[in-house]
Design a protein around this motif. Structure first.
Motif, PDB file in Angstrom:
ATOM      1  N   LYS A   1       0.828  -1.203   0.000  1.00  0.00           N
ATOM      2  CA  LYS A   1       0.000   0.000   0.000  1.00  0.00           C
ATOM      3  C   LYS A   1       0.864   1.255   0.000  1.00  0.00           C
ATOM      4  N   SER A   2       1.864   1.297   0.877  1.00  0.00           N
ATOM      5  CA  SER A   2       2.742   2.467   0.930  1.00  0.00           C
ATOM      6  C   SER A   2       3.543   2.605  -0.364  1.00  0.00           C
ATOM      7  N   ALA A   3       3.927   1.469  -0.966  1.00  0.00           N
ATOM      8  CA  ALA A   3       4.648   1.523  -2.234  1.00  0.00           C
ATOM      9  C   ALA A   3       3.758   2.036  -3.352  1.00  0.00           C
TER      10      ALA A   3
ATOM     11  N   VAL B   1       4.249   5.240  -6.120  1.00  0.00           N
ATOM     12  CA  VAL B   1       4.119   5.095  -7.576  1.00  0.00           C
ATOM     13  C   VAL B   1       3.064   6.047  -8.115  1.00  0.00           C
ATOM     14  N   TYR B   2       1.931   6.168  -7.408  1.00  0.00           N
ATOM     15  CA  TYR B   2       0.888   7.085  -7.856  1.00  0.00           C
ATOM     16  C   TYR B   2       1.360   8.535  -7.817  1.00  0.00           C
TER      17      TYR B   2
ATOM     18  N   TYR C   1       8.797   4.306  -9.979  1.00  0.00           N
ATOM     19  CA  TYR C   1       8.211   3.799 -11.220  1.00  0.00           C
ATOM     20  C   TYR C   1       7.962   2.296 -11.209  1.00  0.00           C
ATOM     21  N   GLY C   2       8.083   1.692 -10.051  1.00  0.00           N
ATOM     22  CA  GLY C   2       7.822   0.257  -9.975  1.00  0.00           C
ATOM     23  C   GLY C   2       7.900  -0.236  -8.548  1.00  0.00           C
ATOM     24  N   ILE C   3       7.359  -1.435  -8.345  1.00  0.00           N
ATOM     25  CA  ILE C   3       7.366  -2.064  -7.024  1.00  0.00           C
ATOM     26  C   ILE C   3       7.824  -3.502  -7.208  1.00  0.00           C
TER      27      ILE C   3
ATOM     28  N   VAL D   1       8.831 -13.944  -7.476  1.00  0.00           N
ATOM     29  CA  VAL D   1       8.801 -12.559  -7.025  1.00  0.00           C
ATOM     30  C   VAL D   1       7.821 -11.809  -7.931  1.00  0.00           C
ATOM     31  N   ALA D   2       7.250 -10.733  -7.413  1.00  0.00           N
ATOM     32  CA  ALA D   2       6.247  -9.955  -8.152  1.00  0.00           C
ATOM     33  C   ALA D   2       6.805  -8.571  -8.465  1.00  0.00           C
ATOM     34  N   PHE D   3       6.643  -8.158  -9.683  1.00  0.00           N
ATOM     35  CA  PHE D   3       7.060  -6.815 -10.090  1.00  0.00           C
ATOM     36  C   PHE D   3       5.869  -6.084 -10.678  1.00  0.00           C
ATOM     37  N   TYR D   4       5.603  -4.889 -10.171  1.00  0.00           N
ATOM     38  CA  TYR D   4       4.540  -4.024 -10.671  1.00  0.00           C
ATOM     39  C   TYR D   4       5.201  -2.772 -11.236  1.00  0.00           C
ATOM     40  N   GLY D   5       5.085  -2.580 -12.524  1.00  0.00           N
ATOM     41  CA  GLY D   5       5.772  -1.459 -13.175  1.00  0.00           C
ATOM     42  C   GLY D   5       4.814  -0.466 -13.785  1.00  0.00           C
ATOM     43  N   ASP D   6       5.223   0.787 -13.799  1.00  0.00           N
ATOM     44  CA  ASP D   6       4.457   1.858 -14.428  1.00  0.00           C
ATOM     45  C   ASP D   6       4.672   1.770 -15.942  1.00  0.00           C
TER      46      ASP D   6
END
Length: 390
Positions: free
Chosen positions: A84-86, A90-91, A96-98, A117-122
């Motif tokens: 959530k904090s990450a 990003v928002y 630019y990513g988590i 592992v999970a990567f969330y990218g803009d």
């Protein structure tokens, strides 16, 4: 022949005296050269900031994070306790990513189980997303291969066999003609050729629609026929571009570190039909619209369609067939491919024979149309003169 040289000299004088045309043909390209390439100076993204959420907190997870942070593409700028904090960072576009390392990451690796592992990218900025995802993928693949090799060695598998089993097909990627994998190396050569076309079209169009032609002392250009008029003007524009082209195609690529494998002679020879075809097209546009304001409006409006039809910002394979046919009628669409090949890839003229001949064909077709239009203009002017005298 005297009339031909009179037209040639008169047009050179007009380029210097007609300020809007001088701005488009000489001053405009210089201004473009100063500011357009500046955003691409740092053409390869480095140390893109991302957030790390380490839910495992073990030596293996920290080692994985250190390796990723040590890569040239990614920098772990924040170590946050939860997703959530990450997400908030990003928002806010500060990161630019988590990267999320799950709980029991080390335990699953030691037991030979998958530990994703999970990567969330803009992905709203594709170049940034591509850099981050590529770095995470490369580090994860290398780290996983090392863990698997260590596990196999632990059960007494020969180290050579263990290394081959964990990574049976290692890949070595070599970026040809773009060693940095940068955007400037890809986009600038094509964009510079398009700028040359737009400024030349605008300048020729303005010269053809703005009156007040100076006549060279002791010469007259009024007696020149349509063919002499068109060819004389085209050669005048070629002389002007002979000073601009080396700056754009040789000096600017050198200043910005763009690969240059072709010879100066090959680049300049290939550029001759490009300049002549654009000049002839400009003469046609000038005769069709006949108003300098309209020429400027049309030239500005056609800039963006020319970019897409050139096939470097939008894949030419994705362009509908009718538009691809129209693109063949534009000198830039053919010239960009040839200029990139001869300047960056080191191709010879025989290698780009099709593009070279295609540009000469366009130059001939547009010159013929310009001659026809010029003949009609001279005929109309002669009729108007006869009616005035009558």
């Amino acid at each position: 022949m005297r009339a031909f040289f009179a037209v040639f000299r008169t047009e050179l004088l007009r380029i210097l005296s007609v300020k809007p045309a001088l701005a488009a043909l000489v001053i405009g390209p210089l201004i473009y050269a100063l500011y357009y390439p500046q955003p691409y100076r740092n053409e390869a993204l480095r140390d893109v900031p991302i957030a790390l959420v380490d839910l495992d907190g073990t030596d293996s997870s920290r080692q994985f994070a250190r390796r990723l942070d040590a890569s040239s593409d990614v920098a772990i700028a924040a170590l946050l306790p939860d997703e959530k904090s990450a997400e908030r960072e990003v928002y806010a576009r500060s990161l630019y990513g988590i990267l999320v390392i799950p709980q029991h990451f080390e335990r699953d690796l030691l037991h030979g189980r998958q530990s994703p592992v999970a990567f969330y990218g803009d992905a709203s900025y594709f170049l940034i997303y591509q850099r981050i995802s590529g770095a995470v993928t490369a580090v994860a693949r290398a780290f996983g291969a090392e863990v698997e090799t260590a596990r196999l060695i632990g059960i007494r598998v020969d180290p050579v066999i263990a290394a081959a089993a964990s990574d049976p097909m290692p890949l070595t990627a070599v970026a040809l003609f773009n060693p940095q994998g940068g955007y400037a190396t890809y986009i600038l050569p094509a964009a510079l050729a398009l700028i040359l076309q737009q400024t030349l079209l605008m300048g020729v169009g303005l010269l053809g629609t703005i009156g007040g032609q100076p006549v060279a002392p002791g010469r007259t250009s009024g007696s020149a026929g349509p063919l002499s008029t068109v060819i004389g003007k085209m050669l005048a524009y070629l002389v002007v571009e002979a000073a601009v082209l080396p700056f754009y195609l040789i000096v600017l690529p050198y200043l910005y570190g763009i690969p240059r494998l072709g010879s100066l002679w090959t680049v300049m020879v290939f550029s001759i039909p490009f300049v002549l075809s654009v000049s002839a097209l400009g003469l046609v546009i000038a005769r069709l619209f006949r108003d300098p304001v309209v020429v400027q409006l049309v030239g500005g409006a056609l800039g963006l369609p020319f970019i897409f039809l050139a096939g470097f910002t939008w894949p030419i394979e994705a362009v509908p067939d009718p538009l691809r046919t129209i693109a063949l009628l534009l000198p830039s669409s053919t010239a960009i491919t040839g200029i990139v090949e001869v300047s960056q890839l080191g191709a010879s003229l025989p290698d780009v024979r099709q593009a070279f001949l295609g540009l000469w064909a366009l130059a001939g077709v547009y010159a013929l149309i310009a001659v026809v239009l010029e003949k009609a203009r001279q005929h109309h002017a002669a009729l108007s003169g006869s009616e005035t005298r009558a």
